[in-house]
Design an enzyme around this catalytic site. Structure first.
Site, short mmCIF file in Angstrom:
data_model
loop_
_atom_site.label_atom_id
_atom_site.label_comp_id
_atom_site.label_asym_id
_atom_site.label_seq_id
_atom_site.Cartn_x
_atom_site.Cartn_y
_atom_site.Cartn_z
NE ARG A 105 0.78 10.80 10.07
CZ ARG A 105 0.32 9.69 9.46
NH1 ARG A 105 -0.86 9.22 9.78
NH2 ARG A 105 1.03 9.09 8.53
N PRO A 106 2.42 16.34 11.34
CG PRO A 106 4.44 16.54 12.47
CD PRO A 106 3.17 15.75 12.45
CG ASP A 110 3.53 1.27 9.41
OD1 ASP A 110 3.72 1.52 8.21
OD2 ASP A 110 3.24 2.15 10.25
NE ARG A 151 -7.06 4.46 5.65
CZ ARG A 151 -6.51 5.55 6.15
NH1 ARG A 151 -6.85 5.96 7.35
NH2 ARG A 151 -5.63 6.25 5.47
CE LYS A 165 -1.65 1.55 4.05
NZ LYS A 165 -1.33 2.96 4.32
CG ASN A 166 2.39 2.58 3.47
OD1 ASN A 166 1.22 2.88 3.21
ND2 ASN A 166 2.80 2.34 4.70
CB CYS A 182 -5.04 10.14 11.81
SG CYS A 182 -3.34 9.64 11.78
C1 EPZ Z 1 4.53 6.77 6.17
O1 EPZ Z 1 3.83 7.82 6.83
C2 EPZ Z 1 3.57 5.60 6.10
N1 EPZ Z 1 2.39 5.98 5.32
C3 EPZ Z 1 3.14 5.20 7.53
O2 EPZ Z 1 2.32 4.03 7.41
C4 EPZ Z 1 4.39 4.81 8.31
O3 EPZ Z 1 4.01 4.53 9.65
C5 EPZ Z 1 5.39 5.98 8.30
O4 EPZ Z 1 5.68 6.37 6.94
C6 EPZ Z 1 6.70 5.62 8.99
O5 EPZ Z 1 7.27 4.54 8.36
C7 EPZ Z 1 2.47 5.95 3.97
O6 EPZ Z 1 3.51 5.66 3.40
C8 EPZ Z 1 1.22 6.29 3.23
P1 EPZ Z 1 6.85 10.02 8.25
P2 EPZ Z 1 4.47 9.32 6.87
O7 EPZ Z 1 6.74 11.29 7.49
O8 EPZ Z 1 5.14 9.61 5.59
C9 EPZ Z 1 7.27 13.20 11.71
C10 EPZ Z 1 0.43 2.71 7.76
O9 EPZ Z 1 0.01 2.16 8.79
N2 EPZ Z 1 7.15 14.22 10.66
O10 EPZ Z 1 8.06 9.16 8.04
O11 EPZ Z 1 3.42 10.24 7.34
C11 EPZ Z 1 5.94 12.49 11.96
O12 EPZ Z 1 5.14 13.25 12.85
C12 EPZ Z 1 0.94 4.13 7.83
O13 EPZ Z 1 0.52 2.16 6.63
C13 EPZ Z 1 7.38 15.55 10.98
O14 EPZ Z 1 7.66 15.89 12.13
O15 EPZ Z 1 5.57 9.13 8.02
C14 EPZ Z 1 6.38 11.18 12.58
O16 EPZ Z 1 6.64 11.38 13.96
C15 EPZ Z 1 0.78 4.72 9.21
N3 EPZ Z 1 7.26 16.50 10.01
C16 EPZ Z 1 7.69 10.89 11.86
O17 EPZ Z 1 8.12 12.14 11.29
C17 EPZ Z 1 6.95 16.18 8.71
O18 EPZ Z 1 6.88 17.09 7.86
C18 EPZ Z 1 7.56 9.86 10.76
O19 EPZ Z 1 6.66 10.36 9.82
C19 EPZ Z 1 6.71 14.82 8.39
C20 EPZ Z 1 6.83 13.86 9.39
#
Ligand code: EPZ
Length: 425
Positions: free
Chosen positions: A123-124, A305, A397, A22-23, A118
């Site tokens: 989600r910053p 995850d 999902r 999915k990702n 969520c």
């Molecule tokens: C992706 O989310 C995945 N989603 C998530 O899977 C997965 O848990 C995550 O990566 C970590 O591996 C998809 O790929 C669609 P991040 P993403 O940006 O991109 C912080 C699932 O269950 N952050 O790596 O949103 C954030 O708050 C989902 O399939 C900032 O601070 O994850 C978090 O603490 C859930 N500022 C950390 O980084 C930003 O601008 C990791 O977030 C972006 C992120």
């Protein structure tokens, strides 16, 4: 509203093939917006996931034409001319923020609403916005919208955190920018490699995905092509943990064992038997030993995850385990639901201490997000008696045909309509 009905206590055994990741599929779908050539894109064996349907709805609203051809998706993106992602669709799926990069790259403009929070926490998107600004985008935030515009130029970006979504967004923005881009401290997840492979098939020139430094040649005009994403390592890991929690034996086929190395290491530490071939992983286990310390980390560390699903297994382990959640510090909404089934879990900030018990009991529980829901399914499969799992839309999902696949392994699980009083639960 629907629910899963599960009769627990049966060991699962057999073989499954997991669907495409999915990702990977979601950013690959977003990347298709960069193809202005009129040539078709074929994505092979795309699972029927709720999030895939949501992303296809967004692309269609932006002017793309998408249709199914058996298990494949065919995309015609010549007529994409809208840069505004509708709020309703944006809120359906937080991760659609990575549409900003391709929309900017294609149309010089993008307007999206904030992805909002969520169940796994806020989600910053600061890393996304700062990176796009470093490529020349002018970004305004007003009335809950983010409006980005500008003719992008290549640049050097060092991410403060290896964000998966920000890495993907910036890769997509950089493909058509004037000049080359380097992203440092990039996410190393396999899904980033999938995105690089896909974009290069369409005519991009990207290297370094899977490492912390990714280089993107700018000014590329993309064309059509076909691609099949990697198998979903989180779905595969979920099935391996189903073998563990039910004390059965499950083989996941057509996977990339290297993508599961962190989980496999923990399972061996906890006393499970793991057998690997080039494209299969087989796991069997009696009662797990507790794992004193598990920490979720960016890839190749143990993935956030799989944290809820592992916690469900450790709830039945011999001894006391600790899980420290470094990625999404609030990702513990599955805990109260597991406690309803008899799990002994204490939370303190982003740490969970799990004292293993001999049995869990079936209960009525509610999924709050995708992976929490998967954890509840695993716990229900091991619990004695019947469980009802509400909120299964979250689960579907990211898991295609989950009850059907589990029944093929000997589980007693069905999808039923939820009674009215249950919906208020
Ligand atoms: C992706 O989310 C995945 N989603 C998530 O899977 C997965 O848990 C995550 O990566 C970590 O591996 C998809 O790929 C669609 P991040 P993403 O940006 O991109 C912080 C699932 O269950 N952050 O790596 O949103 C954030 O708050 C989902 O399939 C900032 O601070 O994850 C978090 O603490 C859930 N500022 C950390 O980084 C930003 O601008 C990791 O977030 C972006 C992120």
């Amino acid at each position: 509203m629907e629910k899963y009905l599960v009769q627990g206590g049966l060991p699962l055994a057999g073989t499954v093939q997991v669907h495409g990741a999915k990702n990977s599929i979601l950013p690959v779908l977003a990347a298709s917006l960069l193809n202005q050539s009129g040539e078709e894109i074929r994505l092979k064996k795309v699972p029927a996931l709720y999030d895939v349907r949501a992303m296809v709805s967004i692309l269609t609203r932006l002017g793309a034409r998408v249709r199914r051809d058996g298990e494949d998706l065919l995309l015609q993106t010549a007529d994409v001319d809208c840069y505004h992602v509708p709020d309703t669709l944006m809120r359906e799926m937080r991760s659609s923020i990575f549409l900003m990069g391709p929309l900017l790259g294609r149309l010089g403009r993008a307007r999206l609403c904030y992805p909002g929070g969520c169940a796994i926490g806020i989600r910053p998107i600061n890393l996304h916005l700062e990176g796009l600004q470093a490529l020349g985008a002018v970004i305004e935030e007003k009335d809950g919208y983010i409006e980005a515009r500008g003719r992008l130029r290549g640049g050097e970006i060092a991410l403060a955190y290896p964000s998966v979504g920000a890495t993907e967004n910036l890769m997509l923005a950089a493909v058509t920018a004037r000049g080359d881009t380097v992203i440092r401290n990039a996410a190393c997840e396999p899904e980033i490699i999938d995105l690089q492979n896909f974009l290069n098939i369409l005519g991009a020139r990207i290297s370094g995905a899977g490492s912390p430094e990714i280089k993107i040649k700018g000014g590329r005009r993309l064309h059509g092509g076909s691609y099949r994403v990697f198998p979903d390592r989180i779905v595969a890991g979920t099935f391996l943990l189903a073998a563990v929690i039910t004390r059965g034996c499950i083989t996941v086929e057509e996977v990339i064992p290297g993508h599961l190395a962190a989980l496999i290491g923990l399972l061996e530490q906890a006393g499970a038997d793991v057998e690997l071939t080039e494209n299969t992983v087989t796991v069997s286990a009696d009662r797990l030993k507790a794992i004193p310390r598990v920490e979720t980390k960016p890839y190749p560390g143990f993935p956030t995850d799989l944290q809820p699903q592992l916690m469900a297994c450790l709830a039945l382990a011999r001894g006391t385990s600790k899980i420290i959640e470094h990625v999404f510090k609030e990702r513990f909404h599955h805990v109260p639901e597991l406690q309803k089934m008899g799990a002994k879990i204490d939370l303190s900030g982003h740490e969970a201490v799990i004292r293993g018990v001999a049995d869990l009991n079936g209960a009525v529980v509610r999924a709050t997000d995708l992976r929490a829901g998967a954890a509840l399914v695993l716990a229900a499969l091991a619990a004695s008696g019947e469980s009802k799992i509400l909120g299964i839309r979250h689960i579907e999902r990211g898991y295609d045909q989950l009850p059907e696949m589990l029944r093929g392994l000997g589980a007693r699980i069905s999808r039923e309509k939820a009674a009215r009083e249950e919906m208020l639960f």
